[in-house]
Design an enzyme around this catalytic site. Structure first.
Site, short mmCIF file in Angstrom:
data_model
loop_
_atom_site.label_atom_id
_atom_site.label_comp_id
_atom_site.label_asym_id
_atom_site.label_seq_id
_atom_site.Cartn_x
_atom_site.Cartn_y
_atom_site.Cartn_z
N SER A 141 36.37 39.12 43.13
CA SER A 141 35.08 39.54 43.66
C SER A 141 34.01 39.06 42.70
O SER A 141 34.29 38.83 41.51
CB SER A 141 35.02 41.06 43.79
N TYR A 154 36.09 49.48 40.34
CA TYR A 154 36.35 48.33 41.21
C TYR A 154 36.19 47.03 40.43
O TYR A 154 37.07 46.15 40.46
CB TYR A 154 35.39 48.35 42.41
#
Length: 250
Positions: A141, A154
């Protein structure tokens, strides 16, 4: 080296980037092996690929279970005789401030986003080491290369994936096993990830961002084309990092 006839295992294949990638690779002649938790979606996508003239098989797979990943790789070898690529795409994104102490969600992200990738790596490494070729592709990501408020855990899982993939590349070069790696860093892309967010303030902020700049569903195919590009390179060429932003995102 062409994508054609490559045997490609894809996790998180039941929607979004995984589904788009499976369909594109199959269209270009790859033999795709789909893994995810939703059997009905796997059945539908596999049938769509076959109806379009491609080759696909599937197995219900929970990436947090190492045995499931091993079974998925075994299926690939049973159906198609080999394993050339694994695309570790499964992931979840229940973002929240650290102070919210959503520890259950922290653990789920670690289990899926990090351990799930490790389980995929462990499932293919014996074959890749023995045959002295193979490719490991992983969805990280943009939160794996930049820090964002609300994405502490995350982002930590995605930073870890970045390091893991680079070390695999370096160790393979040293060990002369010819394992290629590619890590993809998507930014705001409209997939099912937002559905995982339970923190109301985080959900409101992410919804606003994605509504404003998020890549449209059609552009999900852009990630699939990146995966296709990485696989399509000659075996002695390793293009190992791709960051994909919406043009509107700063």
């Amino acid at each position: 080296m062409s994508v054609e006839n490559k045997v490609v295992v894809i996790t998180g294949a039941s929607s979004g980037i995984g589904e788009a990638t499976a369909k594109l690779l199959a269209k270009n002649g790859a033999k795709v092996v789909l893994g995810a938790r939703r059997e009905n979606r796997l059945q539908e996508i596999s049938q769509d690929i076959k109806d379009a003239g491609g080759q696909a098989t599937y197995r219900v797979t929970d990436v947090t279970n190492p045995d499931d990943l091993k079974a998925l790789v075994t299926l690939a070898k049973k159906e198609y005789g080999a394993i050339d690529v694994i695309y570790n795409n499964a992931g979840i994104m229940p973002t929240s401030p650290i102070s919210a102490l959503k520890t259950d969600e922290w653990n789920m992200m670690i289990d899926v986003n990090l351990k799930g990738v490790l389980n995929g790596v462990a499932a293919v490494m014996p074959d890749f080491t023995t045959q002295k070729h193979g490719q490991i592709i992983t969805t990280s990501s943009v939160a794996g290369i930049k820090s964002f408020i609300g994405s502490g855990v995350y982002g930590a899982t995605k930073f870890a994936v970045r390091n893991l993939m680079e070390v695999i590349r370096m160790e393979s070069a040293k060990e002369q096993t010819n394992i290629r790696t590619a890590t993809i860093y998507p930014a705001a892309i409209n997939t099912e990830l937002l559905q995982h967010i339970t923190d109301e303030n985080s959900k409101e902020g992410m919804d606003k961002l994605y509504k404003s700049v998020g890549i449209t569903p059609d552009a999900i195919d852009a990630i699939a084309r990146v995966v296709n590009f990485a696989i399509d390179q000659p075996e002695d060429v390793n293009v190992n990092e791709f960051t994909v932003y919406p043009t509107k995102q700063g």
